[in-house]
Motif scaffolding. Structure first.
Motif, PDB file in Angstrom:
ATOM      1  N   UNK A   1      -5.237 -14.733  17.869  1.00 22.06           N
ATOM      2  CA  UNK A   1      -4.708 -13.441  17.454  1.00 22.06           C
ATOM      3  C   UNK A   1      -3.229 -13.549  17.113  1.00 22.06           C
ATOM      4  N   UNK A   2      -2.519 -14.433  17.769  1.00 21.59           N
ATOM      5  CA  UNK A   2      -1.077 -14.586  17.555  1.00 21.59           C
ATOM      6  C   UNK A   2      -0.752 -15.358  16.276  1.00 21.59           C
ATOM      7  N   UNK A   3      -1.740 -15.588  15.436  1.00 23.10           N
ATOM      8  CA  UNK A   3      -1.558 -16.286  14.165  1.00 23.10           C
ATOM      9  C   UNK A   3      -0.990 -17.683  14.362  1.00 23.10           C
ATOM     10  N   UNK A   4      -1.603 -18.430  15.230  1.00 24.45           N
ATOM     11  CA  UNK A   4      -1.234 -19.831  15.408  1.00 24.45           C
ATOM     12  C   UNK A   4      -1.502 -20.555  14.098  1.00 24.45           C
ATOM     13  N   UNK A   5      -0.697 -21.560  13.773  1.00 22.18           N
ATOM     14  CA  UNK A   5      -0.966 -22.305  12.539  1.00 22.18           C
ATOM     15  C   UNK A   5      -2.311 -23.019  12.642  1.00 22.18           C
ATOM     16  N   UNK A   6      -3.011 -23.152  11.528  1.00 15.50           N
ATOM     17  CA  UNK A   6      -4.301 -23.851  11.583  1.00 15.50           C
ATOM     18  C   UNK A   6      -4.100 -25.313  11.969  1.00 15.50           C
ATOM     19  N   UNK A   7      -5.095 -25.866  12.610  1.00 20.66           N
ATOM     20  CA  UNK A   7      -5.063 -27.274  13.008  1.00 20.66           C
ATOM     21  C   UNK A   7      -5.927 -28.066  12.034  1.00 20.66           C
TER      22      UNK A   7
END
Length: 188
Positions: free
Chosen positions: A25-31
């Motif tokens: 939800x916190x818009x982590x960068x894609x892995x």
């Protein structure tokens, strides 16, 4: 809702799922390949951190395309994984990275690059507008055909081989990357 709009809505929802499945939800960068893909970094900077793109990075370096792919762009890159390169006949990659094969390697790699920033939603909309297919002009001058297949985006090369987008919408400072499962080949 018309059949066309309904079809487009279903396609966009399927593509959105590909790009956002598992996103925090916190818009982590894609892995990708175990590494975070930061939107503040260029395509080569991010790709060099991904364990599953080492063959692509080595090929881009051998072809002398790092600076080009680090420029402003924007570019849409369909990035084959190490497993995609491993599907090629034995010895193909080793042969392509030889200095005398630089032109051929450059042609193959730039066949995976489209000028512009084509997100999965933009590709799905182009596919819908094209009656189920969208032709994408590559930097190499060839054409890739994008289509929906098994709920995702597929790309067909000049020889009729198909690659599936396995991870969509990896935003970069100078474009977007879509990870694919097969190396695409231009006309010989």
């Amino acid at each position: 809702m018309s059949k066309t709009r309904s079809s487009l809505a279903v396609r966009i929802a399927a593509v959105a799922f590909l790009g956002f499945a598992g996103a925090a939800v916190a818009q982590e960068p894609p892995m990708v390949g175990g590494a975070p893909m930061l939107p503040t970094m260029t395509i080569p900077e991010n790709a060099s951190k991904a364990d599953n793109l080492t063959t692509l990075v080595a090929a881009v370096t051998a072809a002398g395309l790092v600076d080009t792919l680090a420029s402003d762009g924007p570019f849409t890159v369909f990035a084959p994984t190490n497993d995609a390169f491993a599907k090629l006949p034995a010895g193909t990659v080793d042969n392509l990275v030889k200095p005398e094969m630089k032109d051929t390697l450059t042609g193959i790699l730039t066949y995976h690059v489209v000028a512009g920033n084509y997100t999965a939603n933009a590709l799905a909309a182009a596919i819908d507008a094209g009656g189920g297919k969208a032709e994408l002009k590559t930097v190499a001058g060839g054409t890739l055909t994008a289509m929906m297949k098994d709920g995702g985006i597929a790309l067909m090369d000049a020889a009729g081989n198909t690659a599936m987008v396995t991870q969509a919408n990896v935003t970069q400072k100078n474009g977007v990357v879509h990870v694919i499962d097969t190396v695409l080949m231009p006309k010989a």
